[in-house]
Each structure stands twice: as structure tokens, then as C-alpha cells.
Design an enzyme around this catalytic site. Structure first.
Site, PDB file in Angstrom:
ATOM      1  N   ASP A 209     -31.887 -19.381  12.670  1.00 44.21           N
ATOM      2  CA  ASP A 209     -32.208 -20.810  12.839  1.00 44.21           C
ATOM      3  C   ASP A 209     -31.949 -21.620  11.574  1.00 44.21           C
ATOM      4  O   ASP A 209     -31.876 -21.078  10.474  1.00 44.21           O
ATOM      5  CB  ASP A 209     -33.693 -20.982  13.201  1.00 44.21           C
ATOM      6  CG  ASP A 209     -34.005 -20.542  14.624  1.00 44.21           C
ATOM      7  OD1 ASP A 209     -33.132 -19.909  15.254  1.00 44.21           O
ATOM      8  OD2 ASP A 209     -35.140 -20.814  15.085  1.00 44.21           O
ATOM      9  N   ASP A 210     -31.897 -22.935  11.799  1.00 45.36           N
ATOM     10  CA  ASP A 210     -31.928 -23.973  10.745  1.00 45.36           C
ATOM     11  C   ASP A 210     -30.620 -24.166   9.989  1.00 45.36           C
ATOM     12  O   ASP A 210     -30.568 -24.934   9.027  1.00 45.36           O
ATOM     13  CB  ASP A 210     -33.062 -23.737   9.728  1.00 45.36           C
ATOM     14  CG  ASP A 210     -34.440 -23.767  10.376  1.00 45.36           C
ATOM     15  OD1 ASP A 210     -34.508 -24.063  11.588  1.00 45.36           O
ATOM     16  OD2 ASP A 210     -35.434 -23.514   9.679  1.00 45.36           O
ATOM     17  N   HIS A 354     -33.730 -16.755   9.722  1.00 50.58           N
ATOM     18  CA  HIS A 354     -33.215 -18.067   9.318  1.00 50.58           C
ATOM     19  C   HIS A 354     -32.026 -17.936   8.373  1.00 50.58           C
ATOM     20  O   HIS A 354     -32.113 -17.220   7.375  1.00 50.58           O
ATOM     21  CB  HIS A 354     -34.333 -18.867   8.635  1.00 50.58           C
ATOM     22  CG  HIS A 354     -35.459 -19.205   9.561  1.00 50.58           C
ATOM     23  ND1 HIS A 354     -36.445 -18.297   9.874  1.00 50.58           N
ATOM     24  CD2 HIS A 354     -35.730 -20.341  10.264  1.00 50.58           C
ATOM     25  CE1 HIS A 354     -37.300 -18.873  10.733  1.00 50.58           C
ATOM     26  NE2 HIS A 354     -36.889 -20.107  10.979  1.00 50.58           N
TER      27      HIS A 354
HETATM   28 ZN   LIG Z   1     -36.259 -24.169  12.706  1.00 47.80          ZN
END
Ligand SMILES: [Zn+2]
Length: 390
Positions: A209-210, A354
Site C-alpha cells: 500500500d501507499d 507498504h
Molecule cells: Zn494506506
């Protein structure tokens, strides 16, 4: 000189002229006396006519000039108009002092006007106006249905949107005090079904993610390429805008790309239109940069609401959370990330990590160990599309 002689010469005639003078003086004195008497009479009459008179004002004796009107009494604050109050519909507390019916003045048992004159011994009283109860207002209020959850797993499906209920709520228009509430239609809760992997294969899915995050994302792509593994990258729109080439590299590497909203704002408290904006804007940003149209939506922080379920459905997106969260974004030691993932690993699990949001060197460092240990344990890696179907 000559004049003085004349005066002296005139003295013999004095007797005659002083007699005539005496008449004149008496006449003048009489007129003056009459005038003085007349003036005194008029003054006395005026004094009598304008002498203060006693009146009873709200039980107190007051001296007022004659011909005083009610308006005059009010102007001199001898008496005041006392209005009723505006009071609350339920608690009866005063909402606005003087907000009720206007008070009245009664003179000698008669309703007075401002021009009404008081007389000697008049009885003047101020009658308080009656209180007014505030008006009420009814409103149609939507009852937001709750949600029933069933099942287990990271794939979240709104299987029944449910139905909003309606009630009519009546409140005090000023105080807001609740008067009545009438149920018109009961709400029917929505049904949220959570699904996990149901296949039999020993598969596991890595998600990042991100990102895209310059440097980190390419490092992770290189590790995945080395082990010929496909994963899913949940991208933030603003990150894609800043790092379009990195986003394209993810797509070109054959990775699956998911929607992680345009600005990574928590969705749980947003309105429907704002949630939809977050979803749609990220979609078009990702499509614009990579040509890939994401199917999966992962709300930032896993924050969801009834609105999020509905808007994801409306956008034809699937909501995906995770099974294993090593909290790598808090930057624990590499060994901790490794052990958290491996100890929780099981067939069909979705692992959250992440590639963006800050320094992810510990995540990058943990990845080869995680992958080699899982491969050794007999797992193979699938994207979300492969694991749950597209
Ligand atoms: Zn996130």
C-alpha cells in the site's frame, strides 16, 4: 436760572394741584390692586388646576400632575408594561423573557390606551401578558440502518444494502426539546458478508500500500521479479501523479494494481459524494498513468462505513482488507516483520505491507526472507485477481 424762579413762583398754586393729584393716586392704586388681585386669582386658579393628584399605581400611592395620561406614566416609569414570556414546550423554562403576549394597563377597571387620562384617586394597574408556549416543528428524519456482519475474510461484500427507515420527529421550534417521535417505517439493516479464500491451493497474496514510492517500489519490484512472484499494489492517486513512471513500472511488471483512494483520507466519516470522489479520482489517475483499471479498493486504514460499502458497489469495485498485518509502517525491526508474517501465514491469507508512506527499508529487507521461507513451506504467490477471480 429762570427755570428755578418759575418753580419757586409756582408754589402758591400747590394747594389746588395736590387735591387733583390725590384723586389720580387713589385711582392708580385701585387699578393696581385690582390687577394684583386678578393675577393672584388667576395664579390660584392655575395652581389649583395643575396641582398634583393622588393615584394608586400597582398598589402604591403616587402624586402625579392632573391630566396625566397612561403614556405619561409610562414615559416617567411610574408604571411599566409587563409582557408574558416565551416558554419551552416541555420543560416550561423561559426561553425569552417578555417574548409572550404584550401586557396591558388598566385604569379604574377599564383597559387603557396610551391617551387615557388618570383622575384623582384613579386605580392604575399593570396586567402581565400571558406566556406563550413556543411553536413546535415536525421533521422527517431518516433512520440510518445498521449493518449485520457475517463470514470471515478480507474480501468485504455488501450483500444487501438494507433500507433506510423514516420517523417524524416533533420538537420545540426554539428550544429543540423533543415532543414526539413517530415511527413511519422501520430501517432494515444492510448485510455485509466477509469472504476469504475458499480454494484448496496453498496460496498466499502479498499486497503493498501507499505507493508508488520512488526507490522503494522499484526495490520491491526487483525482489518480486527475482522470485517470479506477482503481487498487488494499492496506489494512492496523488502518489501516482508524482511518480507516474514508477506506477507504469508496476503495471509493466505484470503486477495487479488496486485503488487506495486519491488522497489517502479516512473514508468512514466522509459523505457519499466525497467517498465517490476519492474512488473515482484515483481510478482515473491510475488508468491515466498505467492503462490499468483497478478492480479492488482498499480504504485507507481499513476505515469503512455503510456509505463506503454502497459507493464501492456503485463504482463496481470490490472491497479488500487483509488477513495478516505485520504493522511494517511503524518500522519495527526487519526480523519482527518477518516473524509476524511467517507466524500468521496460512493458505489463502492476504498480507498487508507498504511500499510507500515513508522509509520502508525494513520492509524491503524482510521481503526476501518472507518469500524464501514461504516458498520453502510450499506456498505459491497469487495476486488478488488470481486468488479471488476477476
Ligand atoms: Zn494506506
Amino acid at each position: 436760572m429762570e427755570k428755578r424762579d418759575e418753580i419757586t413762583d409756582a408754589s402758591p398754586t400747590d394747594a389746588v394741584s395736590s387735591d387733583a393729584k390725590g384723586h389720580r393716586v387713589r385711582l392708580i392704586a385701585g387699578v393696581v390692586a385690582a390687577v394684583v388681585f386678578g393675577v393672584a386669582l388667576v395664579a390660584a386658579a392655575v395652581a389649583y388646576a395643575t396641582r398634583p393628584i393622588p393615584v394608586m399605581v400597582d398598589g402604591h400611592r403616587r402624586m402625579v400632575p392632573q391630566h396625566t395620561t397612561v403614556a405619561g406614566l409610562l414615559a416617567k416609569h411610574t408604571i411599566a408594561i409587563r409582557n408574558g414570556d416565551l416558554i419551552a414546550v416541555i420543560s416550561r423554562r423561559v426561553l425569552r423573557a417578555g417574548g409572550g403576549v404584550t401586557g396591558t394597563i388598566v385604569v379604574d377597571s377599564r383597559l387603557a390606551t396610551p391617551g387615557t387620562q388618570v383622575r384623582e384617586d384613579s386605580v392604575v394597574s399593570s396586567v402581565v401578558g400571558t406566556d406563550i408556549v413556543e411553536p413546535t416543528r415536525s421533521a422527517r428524519v431518516t433512520i440510518v440502518p445498521g449493518s449485520h456482519f457475517s463470514g470471515h475474510g478480507p474480501y468485504v461484500v455488501l450483500s444487501d444494502p438494507g433500507q433506510e427507515g423514516v420517523r417524524i420527529v416533533t420538537r420545540g421550534a426554539v428550544s429543540g426539546e423533543l415532543v414526539t417521535t413517530t415511527l413511519i417505517a422501520q430501517a432494515r439493516p444492510g448485510m455485509i458478508t466477509r469472504h476469504g479464500y475458499t480454494g484448496r491451493a496453498k496460496v498466499i497474496s502479498l499486497t503493498f500500500d501507499d505507493g508508488p514510492w520512488p526507490g522503494t517500489t522499484q526495490q520491491i519490484l526487483a525482489i518480486l521479479a527475482k522470485y517470479k512472484i506477482k503481487a498487488t499494489f494499492f496506489m494512492i492517486g496523488t502518489q501516482v501523479e508524482r511518480n507516474a513512471a514508477v506506477a507504469r513500472a508496476v503495471a509493466n511488471a505484470g503486477m495487479s494494481i488496486g485503488n487506495h483512494t486519491q488522497t489517502h483520507q479516512g473514508l468512514a466519516k466522509l459523505s457519499a459524494s466525497k467517498v465517490m470522489w476519492q474512488i473515482r479520482t484515483d481510478q482515473s489517475t491510475i488508468v491515466g498513468a498505467t492503462g490499468v483499471r483497478p478492480l479492488w479498493l482498499r480504504p485507507p486504514g481499513g476505515e469503512m462505513s455503510r456509505i463506503v460499502y454502497q459507493q464501492a458497489n456503485a463504482a463496481h469495485m470490490r472491497l479488500m482488507l487483509w488477513d495478516i498485518d505485520p504493522n511494517d509502517w511503524k518500522r519495527p525491526p526487519t526480523a519482527t516483520i518477518v516473524s509476524r508474517v511467517l507466524s500468521a501465514a496460512r493458505p489463502g491469507a492476504v498480507v498487508l505491507m507498504h511500499d510507500g508512506g515513508g522509509d520502508r527499508s525494513n520492509t524491503v529487507a524482510a521481503l526476501p526472507t518472507i518469500i524464501t521461507k514461504l516458498l520453502k513451506a510450499g506456498y505459491h504467490f497469487e495476486t488478488l485477481d488470481q486468488m479471488f477471480g476477476r
